[in-house]
Design a protein around this motif. Structure first.
Motif, short mmCIF file in Angstrom:
data_model
loop_
_atom_site.label_atom_id
_atom_site.label_comp_id
_atom_site.label_asym_id
_atom_site.label_seq_id
_atom_site.Cartn_x
_atom_site.Cartn_y
_atom_site.Cartn_z
N ALA A 1 0.82 -1.10 -0.09
CA ALA A 1 -0.21 -0.04 -0.02
C ALA A 1 0.91 1.24 0.01
O ALA A 1 0.41 2.23 -0.72
N LEU B 1 -4.35 6.68 -2.28
CA LEU B 1 -4.52 5.66 -1.18
C LEU B 1 -5.23 4.27 -1.89
O LEU B 1 -6.26 4.59 -2.49
N THR B 2 -4.74 3.25 -1.32
CA THR B 2 -5.34 2.07 -1.77
C THR B 2 -6.19 1.48 -0.67
O THR B 2 -5.50 1.21 0.31
N ALA B 3 -7.52 1.44 -0.80
CA ALA B 3 -8.30 0.82 0.50
C ALA B 3 -8.20 -0.47 0.87
O ALA B 3 -7.31 -1.15 0.14
#
Lengths: 117, 248
Positions: free
Chosen positions: A36, A48-50
């Motif tokens: 991430a 951002l990557t959830a």
């Protein structure tokens, strides 16, 4: 996003590329947070990557044989007083998939360059 | 909010959307998110960063979870999300237009909606009553609990949606007076509890129904059924008393 047969969606490709970057720096295997962080640093907009999106994509990549994963030895997190990590590594097929995607991406660009010269 | 509190929100959300999954998948996802949160906090991530990663993944989390659930859990979750969305939309509509001109001025609108409200109520409470009586052990002893819930449950939910939607339209004719009416307040409070109790039954208590399909249900299920019967009695009595109680 609809997937073409045998191809990677952009997030999967980005994860594989980030995994290769980590591998090149000697960081392998790696856990989800490192991926991430690498994805965030690699994107110009610091996207951002959830949590759900990342782990779902990692699961798909594992099913496709492009990543492998294993939970670390429970003794290590117990000694370090932290939660157990799931450690991922990119497979040979994963590296090939990134190379193919880069090549497929570069081919139309090269063709355009030739046609404009 | 501190980053630790944001991590608490992420943990809570992970527990929610993994609740109906098989144990191995559920524990794996929870452990993976827990590890990510720990690393994230150790790395000095901000509250905004952690919350954004939760919010951005909500759709993915729900769709992933729905595809992996067993049929019963998927049906319960789909109904829960659908009902919540319907109620949220109805609430939004009411808060934007609290006084309905159509309902007040049309000759037919009020009696038509009132009839619909009563029909919905009969369907909802009737089906609910059958389920509750089976769960308390007072009636339908020979009927498999899972069969009864599978057949009566959807009708009960349709009745609930019709009742609540038509009830909101009736409420909109004189919202201020209704909101101040003590009988109506009791009815709405009991309705909220009854719906929460029904949701708890479908989402948690009734999940191992096949284990006690043809025998007496566990004590928690029976308690939930008795509570449901009591709450529906309160709702019906308070509803009938509403026109006769002064808001002042």
């Amino acid at each position: 996003m609809r997937r073409k047969s045998g191809s990677l969606v952009p997030l999967e490709l980005a994860i594989c590329t980030a995994a290769m970057a980590l591998r090149a720096r000697g960081v392998e295997p790696f856990h989800g947070y490192l991926i991430a962080k690498e994805l965030k640093n690699a994107s110009d907009a610091k996207l951002l990557t959830a949590y759900g999106t990342l782990y779902r994509a990692l699961g798909r990549l594992e099913q496709m044989g492009l990543m492998t994963s294993a939970w670390e030895d429970p003794q290590i997190p117990a000694d370090e007083n932290r939660p157990r990590r799931r450690l991922y590594a990119i497979t040979h097929d994963g590296q090939l998939a990134v190379a193919n995607a880069v090549r497929d991406d570069a081919a139309p660009l090269a063709a355009r360059r030739i046609s404009t010269t | 909010m501190t980053p630790q509190a944001a991590a608490g929100v992420a943990r809570w959300w992970t527990r929610c959307y993994t609740a109906g999954l098989p144990v191995d998948l559920r524990e794996a996802r929870r452990a993976e998110v827990e590890s990510d949160l720990w690393e994230s906090l150790a790395d000095g991530s901000s509250t905004r960063h952690i919350l954004a990663r939760v919010v951005l993944g909500v759709v993915d989390d729900l769709t992933w979870s729905l595809t992996l659930m067993d049929t019963d859990s998927r049906a319960a979750t789909t109904w829960s999300i659908g009902s919540l969305a319907a109620f949220a939309l109805a609430w939004l509509w009411l808060s934007l237009a609290p006084e309905s001109v159509v309902m007040r001025e049309s000759v037919w609108a009020f009696p038509a909606v009132l009839t619909l409200h009563l029909l919905g109520l009969v369907l909802f409470v009737g089906m609910r009553l059958a389920i509750d009586l089976r769960m308390t052990g007072w009636a339908f002893g020979g009927v498999a609990a899972s069969q009864l819930v599978r057949r009566a449950g959807p009708w009960s939910l349709i009745g609930a949606i019709v009742t609540v939607a038509s009830g909101m339209a009736l409420y909109s004719t004189d919202a201020a007076r209704m909101a101040a009416n003590p009988a109506f307040q009791i009815k709405i409070a009991a309705l909220g509890l009854a719906l929460a109790n029904a949701w708890l039954f479908h989402a948690a208590l009734g999940r191992r129904m096949r284990d006690w399909d043809l025998v007496a249900p566990p004590a928690a299920v029976q308690a939930s059924a008795y509570l449901s019967l009591a709450l529906w009695t309160v709702i019906l009595v308070a509803g009938k008393l509403t026109p006769f109680v002064s808001p002042d």
